[in-house]
Design an enzyme around this catalytic site. Structure first.
Site, mmCIF file in Angstrom:
data_model
loop_
_atom_site.group_PDB
_atom_site.id
_atom_site.type_symbol
_atom_site.label_atom_id
_atom_site.label_comp_id
_atom_site.label_asym_id
_atom_site.label_seq_id
_atom_site.Cartn_x
_atom_site.Cartn_y
_atom_site.Cartn_z
ATOM 1 N N GLY A 102 12.201 -5.505 -0.924
ATOM 2 C CA GLY A 102 12.510 -4.382 -1.789
ATOM 3 C C GLY A 102 13.342 -4.734 -2.999
ATOM 4 N N GLU A 122 0.826 -1.205 0.000
ATOM 5 C CA GLU A 122 0.000 0.000 0.000
ATOM 6 C C GLU A 122 0.861 1.257 0.000
ATOM 7 O OE1 GLU A 122 -2.008 -1.214 3.420
ATOM 8 O OE2 GLU A 122 -3.788 -1.923 2.388
#
Length: 758
Positions: A309, A63
């Site tokens: 990531g 999000e």
């Protein structure tokens, strides 16, 4: 709905200590220092910046990443406080968010934590993302008149089913949202079925399509490509428990055809890495675990990418990827991140979270959804040596989407409880009532203000007096009193009902206050004086905010002759004196001056307009008798009071206005006349010498001096050109120094300051 929310409050009160300990332990384990762990309890670790603040809540990494494209537009309008719940998302925000974004861990959805957060940050807008519906945060923000928007709304079938079971609670929340931007029609339909107002809903698409391609370290990418060489590669991304076994089974089948095939396995939750690696090795796989620094070698069959990531690396290394969460009830993950990098997404059957995205991709043969795990190896094999897919086009414009919630900052939610209450406890029309009637509708465009009164026009935003006792107790508000009885009312609400009120009093008086008034003023948090003279009669510091005029409503007549004909008024020169008819207003001084002046000005007519109360009826009758005795009944006309919305026309017909008061607190009538380009002759009482420029916009005379008044009127009428020049200067003076908007803005600035301190 109230009962459902009360039940939720009771439940969260019981489990809050458990949730707080659990979250503190998780954050501590992730290396988050103690001061930052306290953010989950609403304790800020950073000072609030000056100016407007947007609270943007994005609970997870996904999000947080989805709203990154919107952050530049948000931060151009206000300081942004971005909240997430995990240490991982905090690191991602620190790495990828634009400079100046403030990260905080989101407060728990408890009363104490949320109130602390709101008290410190005082956001002007709350933006929730995707499925972040927290009843307490939404309710308490709404109680403070903070607009709440839900953007990128995405509710899985499971979430919708859960909220349907809690429909009274969901209706309670959804009724307090000001705007919902849904990702897809399925979510929109689900929210409508839960009770969302269709007028607040818009389908704007998936925010993730706005995101830039996932980043990758160029050096790491080059090194991995060199190590992998010509080996075929596929990726299993964002996998959940059970899906690693599905990927491994497909990999075993594929290696029969492609012996050098490498699987890069990136679990959704990297902390499961040790568990996954152990199971894969027990199954006979050669595994290199990235989080352990293990080298990818020729013999490596599965490269376990248990880091965060780095999906941008893995999608760049492969032409095809399994998108996890799709062989369970999760509803799948975002396929667009892979597709943006030319990597073909393959999904299991569970795609409810991204059904629209898959529909779009499949329509251009840029993705594939398979019915079962048995079809996975064939789906992967079909893409191993195919051409890379073309990245999908962006769905929408980030600035255009960001503008929709930002527009909420321009006006408070119309259904929110007030942040400011303007009581008006007098039923009859008065100067104070007129001020409330004019100011509150204008101020309501910028701040949640309501008048509280027994009788006001319908166009004035109001809250019934009986509702004051039931306003949420802990939400800060301003009580703006203008009379003693209203100061007493505010003190009662604060001390007896324990409302969180800042008490403000406006003083227009230009005489010593009574003992009671002084004691009440001493208990106010701030004082406004309507003039420098009013301020001089106070024993404490006051903010001087002069009354203003709506210069759109009060304006020169485009065609004065036509207006006079419509109002059935004579031609020639018209001189007016409007307002209450009583001795303190000097109505008799005006009448006597006109009796003396009119015989010398044959084309002039005087208009006396207003209402005399019962005790002043004899005073009015005496004035009529004087006029009749002077044989001027056809030239000194007594007119009844007209409604507020009609009075501007009666000023605009005039050539000269006279304010003959013996005493006045402030006195709006000269400003109303001047705004209509009518010059004013006034006595030196009230604030008249602060608003009238003697010899420029009219004239000032001593009070109680009929001869001076007669002379001033005579001199004005004798020089029509000069009088017209005064009128033009009067209009300019009012528009530059006495607008209603300026008064409203100054008061709103004071309200906001008080709300920050209460």
């Amino acid at each position: 709905m109230r009962l459902a929310y009360a039940g939720y409050r009771a439940l969260t009160r019981l489990i809050a200590p458990v949730l707080a300990r659990r979250d503190a332990a998780k954050l501590a384990e992730a290396g988050v220092p103690a001061p930052r762990r306290r953010e989950r309890l609403g304790h800020a670790s950073r000072p609030r910046p000056d100016g407007p603040v947007i609270w943007l809540h994005a609970v997870s990494v996904g999000e947080a990443m989805s709203i990154l494209p919107l952050l530049p537009a948000f931060s151009r309008r206000a300081s942004v406080v971005l909240t997430t719940t995990s240490a991982t998302s905090a690191r991602i925000v620190a790495e990828r968010a634009p400079k100046g974004i403030i990260h905080q861990f989101a407060p728990l959805d408890t009363a104490a934590a949320t109130h602390r957060f709101l008290d410190h940050w005082r956001p002007d807008l709350l933006i929730l993302t995707e499925s972040e519906l927290w009843p307490r945060q939404i309710t308490l923000a709404h109680d403070r008149a903070i607009p709440v928007a839900l953007i990128g709304a995405r509710l899985s079938d499971r979430s919708l089913a859960r909220w349907r079971k809690l429909k009274p609670l969901s209706r309670h929340m959804l009724s307090r949202l000001s705007l919902v931007l849904a990702q897809d029609q399925r979510t929109a339909d689900g929210l409508l079925s839960l009770g969302l107002d269709a007028g607040k809903l818009e389908v704007t698409g998936n925010l993730k399509t706005l995101a830039s391609p996932l980043p990758a370290d160029p050096a790491a990418l080059a090194a991995l490509r060199n190590t992998i060489g010509a080996r075929p590669v596929w990726v299993a991304a964002s996998t959940h428990p059970g899906e690693e076994a599905i990927a491994a089974a497909a990999h075993r089948s594929l290696r029969a055809q492609y012996p050098d095939l490498l699987l890069i396995l990136a679990p959704r939750h990297p902390e499961r890495g040790h568990e996954i690696a152990s199971q894969l090795r027990r199954d006979g796989w050669q595994v290199a675990q990235r989080s352990k620094g293990m080298t990818l070698e020729r013999a490596t069959q599965i490269y376990l990418a248990d880091t965060l990531g780095e999906l941008g690396l893995w999608f760049r290394l492969s032409k095809v990827a399994l998108i996890g969460g799709s062989f369970s009830e999760m509803g799948g993950h975002n396929p667009l991140e892979a597709a943006q990098l030319g990597c073909f997404p393959v999904s299991g059957p569970s795609i409810t979270n991204f059904a629209d995205a898959y529909d779009t991709l499949q329509s251009t043969d840029a993705a594939r959804v398979i019915a079962s795990a048995d079809a996975l190896s064939d789906a992967i094999a079909a893409r191993l040596h195919a051409e890379q897919i073309a990245p999908p086009e962006q769905d929408g414009d980030a600035d255009a989407i960001a503008a929709k919630p930002l527009a909420l900052m321009d006006a408070p939610p119309p259904d929110a409880p007030p942040s400011v209450i303007a009581p008006n406890f007098k039923r009859r029309l008065s100067g104070v009532t007129a001020t409330v009637v004019r100011l509150v509708p204008l101020q309501a465009r910028q701040i949640a203000i309501r008048a509280a009164a027994p009788a006001l026009p319908d166009n004035v935003p109001q809250i019934p007096l009986a509702h004051l006792a039931f306003l949420p107790r802990r939400a800060p508000r301003v009580w703006h009193a203008r009379r003693n009885v209203e100061m007493i009312g505010g003190l009662a609400l604060r001390h007896l009902l324990r409302k969180r009120l800042a008490l403000l009093f406006t003083s227009a008086s230009q005489r010593d206050h009574t003992g009671l008034t002084k004691r009440l003023i001493d208990q106010m948090d701030a004082i406004v004086a309507t003039s420098d003279k009013s301020a001089s009669y106070l024993d404490r510091t006051a903010t001087v905010i002069r009354h203003g005029i709506d210069t759109d409503a009060f304006a020169p007549a485009p065609d004065r002759a036509a207006l006079r004909a419509r109002l059935d008024l004579p031609g020639g020169t018209l001189i007016g004196c409007y307002g209450r008819i009583r001795a303190s207003k000097g109505t008799d001084l005006f009448v006597d001056a006109m009796i003396a002046a009119l015989p010398h000005h044959a084309d002039a007519t005087a208009l006396v307009m207003g209402r005399a109360t019962q005790k002043d009826r004899a005073f009015l009758d005496d004035l009529r008798a004087r006029v009749k005795s002077a044989d001027l009944s056809d030239r000194i006309c007594f007119l009844p009071e007209v409604p507020v919305h009609q009075i501007a026309d009666w000023y605009a017909t005039l050539d000269l206005y006279v304010a003959p008061q013996r005493w006045e607190g402030f006195g709006l009538t000269p400003l109303e006349a001047m705004a209509c380009a009518v010059p004013v002759i006034a006595t030196r009482v009230g604030a008249f010498d602060e608003m009238i420029l003697d010899g420029t916009t009219g004239g000032l005379i001593p009070s109680e001096d009929p001869a001076a008044m007669e002379a001033a009127i005579h001199d004005a009428l004798a020089d029509p050109a000069r009088m017209a020049g005064w009128g033009h200067a009067a209009r300019t003076h009012v528009t530059e120094h006495f607008t209603l908007q300026a008064e409203a803005d100054a008061l709103i600035a004071l309200y906001r300051d008080l709300l920050a301190r209460v």
